[in-house]
Design a protein around this motif. Structure first.
Motif, PDB file in Angstrom:
ATOM      1  N   LEU A 188       0.812  -1.213   0.000  1.00  0.00           N
ATOM      2  CA  LEU A 188       0.000   0.000   0.000  1.00  0.00           C
ATOM      3  C   LEU A 188       0.850   1.269   0.000  1.00  0.00           C
ATOM      4  N   VAL A 189       1.840   1.344   0.864  1.00  0.00           N
ATOM      5  CA  VAL A 189       2.649   2.568   0.955  1.00  0.00           C
ATOM      6  C   VAL A 189       3.400   2.816  -0.344  1.00  0.00           C
ATOM      7  N   ASP A 190       3.953   1.746  -0.932  1.00  0.00           N
ATOM      8  CA  ASP A 190       4.645   1.905  -2.224  1.00  0.00           C
ATOM      9  C   ASP A 190       3.711   2.477  -3.282  1.00  0.00           C
ATOM     10  N   LEU A 191       2.507   1.922  -3.368  1.00  0.00           N
ATOM     11  CA  LEU A 191       1.581   2.356  -4.415  1.00  0.00           C
ATOM     12  C   LEU A 191       1.025   3.752  -4.140  1.00  0.00           C
ATOM     13  N   MET A 192       0.922   4.122  -2.890  1.00  0.00           N
ATOM     14  CA  MET A 192       0.526   5.493  -2.566  1.00  0.00           C
ATOM     15  C   MET A 192       1.617   6.481  -2.972  1.00  0.00           C
ATOM     16  N   LYS A 193       2.864   6.106  -2.768  1.00  0.00           N
ATOM     17  CA  LYS A 193       3.971   6.976  -3.182  1.00  0.00           C
ATOM     18  C   LYS A 193       3.966   7.186  -4.696  1.00  0.00           C
ATOM     19  N   LEU A 194       3.604   6.132  -5.417  1.00  0.00           N
ATOM     20  CA  LEU A 194       3.554   6.220  -6.880  1.00  0.00           C
ATOM     21  C   LEU A 194       2.257   6.845  -7.378  1.00  0.00           C
ATOM     22  N   GLU A 195       1.328   7.116  -6.474  1.00  0.00           N
ATOM     23  CA  GLU A 195      -0.006   7.643  -6.786  1.00  0.00           C
ATOM     24  C   GLU A 195      -0.833   6.667  -7.615  1.00  0.00           C
ATOM     25  N   VAL A 196      -0.491   5.387  -7.528  1.00  0.00           N
ATOM     26  CA  VAL A 196      -1.313   4.353  -8.147  1.00  0.00           C
ATOM     27  C   VAL A 196      -2.563   4.133  -7.301  1.00  0.00           C
ATOM     28  N   MET A 197      -2.400   4.140  -5.993  1.00  0.00           N
ATOM     29  CA  MET A 197      -3.525   4.073  -5.069  1.00  0.00           C
ATOM     30  C   MET A 197      -3.592   5.389  -4.298  1.00  0.00           C
ATOM     31  N   THR A 198      -4.759   5.993  -4.275  1.00  0.00           N
ATOM     32  CA  THR A 198      -4.935   7.280  -3.601  1.00  0.00           C
ATOM     33  C   THR A 198      -6.178   7.234  -2.708  1.00  0.00           C
ATOM     34  N   PRO A 199      -6.149   6.407  -1.660  1.00  0.00           N
ATOM     35  CA  PRO A 199      -7.328   6.293  -0.794  1.00  0.00           C
ATOM     36  C   PRO A 199      -7.631   7.603  -0.081  1.00  0.00           C
ATOM     37  N   ALA A 200      -8.919   7.855   0.128  1.00  0.00           N
ATOM     38  CA  ALA A 200      -9.317   9.050   0.870  1.00  0.00           C
ATOM     39  C   ALA A 200      -8.974   8.910   2.349  1.00  0.00           C
ATOM     40  N   HIS A 201      -9.023   7.668   2.855  1.00  0.00           N
ATOM     41  CA  HIS A 201      -8.710   7.414   4.260  1.00  0.00           C
ATOM     42  C   HIS A 201      -7.897   6.136   4.360  1.00  0.00           C
ATOM     43  N   VAL A 202      -6.983   6.096   5.330  1.00  0.00           N
ATOM     44  CA  VAL A 202      -6.197   4.901   5.625  1.00  0.00           C
ATOM     45  C   VAL A 202      -6.421   4.547   7.091  1.00  0.00           C
ATOM     46  N   VAL A 203      -6.808   3.290   7.339  1.00  0.00           N
ATOM     47  CA  VAL A 203      -7.090   2.827   8.697  1.00  0.00           C
ATOM     48  C   VAL A 203      -5.996   1.843   9.111  1.00  0.00           C
ATOM     49  N   ASP A 204      -5.256   2.193  10.141  1.00  0.00           N
ATOM     50  CA  ASP A 204      -4.192   1.329  10.662  1.00  0.00           C
ATOM     51  C   ASP A 204      -4.815   0.210  11.483  1.00  0.00           C
ATOM     52  N   ILE A 205      -4.580  -1.039  11.073  1.00  0.00           N
ATOM     53  CA  ILE A 205      -5.208  -2.177  11.763  1.00  0.00           C
ATOM     54  C   ILE A 205      -4.197  -3.030  12.529  1.00  0.00           C
ATOM     55  N   ASN A 206      -2.985  -2.549  12.698  1.00  0.00           N
ATOM     56  CA  ASN A 206      -1.941  -3.370  13.299  1.00  0.00           C
ATOM     57  C   ASN A 206      -2.207  -3.756  14.740  1.00  0.00           C
ATOM     58  N   SER A 207      -3.068  -3.021  15.438  1.00  0.00           N
ATOM     59  CA  SER A 207      -3.371  -3.345  16.829  1.00  0.00           C
ATOM     60  C   SER A 207      -4.547  -4.298  16.986  1.00  0.00           C
ATOM     61  N   LEU A 208      -5.147  -4.701  15.875  1.00  0.00           N
ATOM     62  CA  LEU A 208      -6.306  -5.591  15.962  1.00  0.00           C
ATOM     63  C   LEU A 208      -5.881  -6.994  16.398  1.00  0.00           C
ATOM     64  N   PRO A 209      -6.752  -7.708  17.080  1.00  0.00           N
ATOM     65  CA  PRO A 209      -6.429  -9.065  17.567  1.00  0.00           C
ATOM     66  C   PRO A 209      -6.571 -10.114  16.467  1.00  0.00           C
ATOM     67  N   LEU A 210      -5.763  -9.977  15.431  1.00  0.00           N
ATOM     68  CA  LEU A 210      -5.848 -10.883  14.282  1.00  0.00           C
ATOM     69  C   LEU A 210      -4.522 -11.607  14.090  1.00  0.00           C
ATOM     70  N   ARG A 211      -3.988 -12.127  15.186  1.00  0.00           N
ATOM     71  CA  ARG A 211      -2.734 -12.862  15.145  1.00  0.00           C
ATOM     72  C   ARG A 211      -2.937 -14.277  15.672  1.00  0.00           C
ATOM     73  N   GLY A 212      -1.916 -15.051  15.576  1.00  0.00           N
ATOM     74  CA  GLY A 212      -1.956 -16.415  16.079  1.00  0.00           C
ATOM     75  C   GLY A 212      -1.722 -17.435  14.982  1.00  0.00           C
ATOM     76  N   ILE A 213      -1.001 -18.497  15.334  1.00  0.00           N
ATOM     77  CA  ILE A 213      -0.748 -19.626  14.437  1.00  0.00           C
ATOM     78  C   ILE A 213      -1.184 -20.873  15.195  1.00  0.00           C
ATOM     79  N   GLN A 214      -2.234 -21.507  14.727  1.00  0.00           N
ATOM     80  CA  GLN A 214      -2.805 -22.658  15.418  1.00  0.00           C
ATOM     81  C   GLN A 214      -2.725 -23.887  14.522  1.00  0.00           C
ATOM     82  N   CYS A 215      -2.002 -24.911  14.980  1.00  0.00           N
ATOM     83  CA  CYS A 215      -1.855 -26.153  14.239  1.00  0.00           C
ATOM     84  C   CYS A 215      -2.584 -27.268  14.983  1.00  0.00           C
TER      85      CYS A 215
END
Length: 312
Positions: free
Chosen positions: A24-51
């Motif tokens: 995303l950041v690369d494409l925003m720098k190139l102006e290929v993607m120009t979203p009106a808003h960017v939502v940072d989701i890194n703090s969401l509880p979407l982790r874990g590896i379950q085998c």
């Protein structure tokens, strides 16, 4: 944002979700993607590896590097581990998320250059790759509107393993097979998958597979390079005969490409190089090579045969 509900409420048309940001950041720098808003989701509880005996579950925000070196992933789903380790660079793998990798955009130079027409970026503007520089482009699943290859190594391995992804938006969640998630370009190459506005990948679900497996990637240089052809293979051999196989290829298709015709051709055949090469011919039925990428026709066949031999 730390709440999934809060993040989903902020999603919708004109909004992009930011995880590792390596695409995303690369494409925003190139102006290929120009979203009106960017939502940072890194703090969401979407982790874990379950085998478990039934399969593997990976949270969408797990980093590629962490999944690649997880001991159970490496031992039980080795094609996933290998595909991840052959992706990008160590620095990018440390940042990039699993969900983001599956949603990465094509590396077609025409797509990434806003001075050029591109139907993926601006529908109806044309596809200069059809008659232009197309050495890296697809030979399977192409259309007059787009010949760009899908970039993800991980998606090829997951396609071979018949994986699914869990998607969630404000209205609820759904599970979609990866085989149904990616779309062929047809006349609408800007619509690349089944993801709805405001929807997130939250989890990857991989069935158990106890067969020997591998991932082979052929590229111009040994690191930080996209595939000319790749093959993810799991094969069940008993007393020198192939009982079953799962095969998908990358670097040659507009989406990760499952080869059920090759799988069918291998069943009941001797586990030999000749059998592998003969079955691999079916991989390119319907292929449409361009001026500069005809070499991919024999290359992908040899890559499949090499992977099958390596999986044994």
């Amino acid at each position: 944002m730390s709440s999934l509900r809060q993040a989903l409420s902020a999603g919708g048309d004109g909004t992009s979700f930011l995880a590792g940001g390596t695409t995303l950041v690369d494409l925003m720098k190139l102006e290929v993607m120009t979203p009106a808003h960017v939502v940072d989701i890194n703090s969401l509880p979407l982790r874990g590896i379950q085998c478990t005996p039934q399969g593997l579950r990976i949270g969408a925000l797990e980093r590629m590097a962490d999944v690649a070196v997880h001991h159970e992933v490496a031992s039980r789903w080795s094609m996933v581990s290998t595909a991840l380790q052959l992706s990008a660079s160590p620095q990018l793998r440390n940042m990039a998320s699993i969900g983001g990798n599956l949603l990465q955009r094509t590396r077609c130079d025409y797509f990434r250059d806003v001075r050029m027409p591109c139907n993926k970026r601006k529908p109806g503007s044309g596809c200069p790759a059809v008659n232009g520089d197309n050495r890296m482009h697809a030979i399977l699943g192409t259309s007059a509107s787009c010949v760009a290859t899908h970039a993800s190594d991980l998606a090829v391995a997951l396609m071979a393993l018949d994986a699914s992804i869990r998607l969630q938006d404000w209205h609820g969640e759904r599970v979609v097979r990866l085989a149904d998630f990616y779309r062929l370009p047809g006349d609408t190459p800007a619509v690349e998958n089944q993801l709805r506005p405001g929807e997130l990948i939250t989890e990857v679900i991989v069935p158990a597979c106890d067969w020997p497996q591998t991932y082979v990637k052929v590229r111009d240089r040994s690191s930080y390079e996209f595939a000319l052809a790749s093959a993810a293979v799991a094969v069940d051999v008993h007393r020198g005969v192939v009982r079953d196989a799962r095969i998908a290829v990358g670097g040659v298709g507009t989406r990760p490409w499952r080869l059920q015709s090759v799988e069918q051709a291998l069943r009941g055949r001797p586990a030999t190089e000749n059998s592998y090469l003969e079955a691999a011919k079916l991989a390119v039925v319907g292929a449409k090579p361009l001026a500069d990428n005809g070499f991919k026709v024999p290359l992908v066949q040899r890559t499949i045969a090499r992977a099958l031999a390596g999986a044994r």
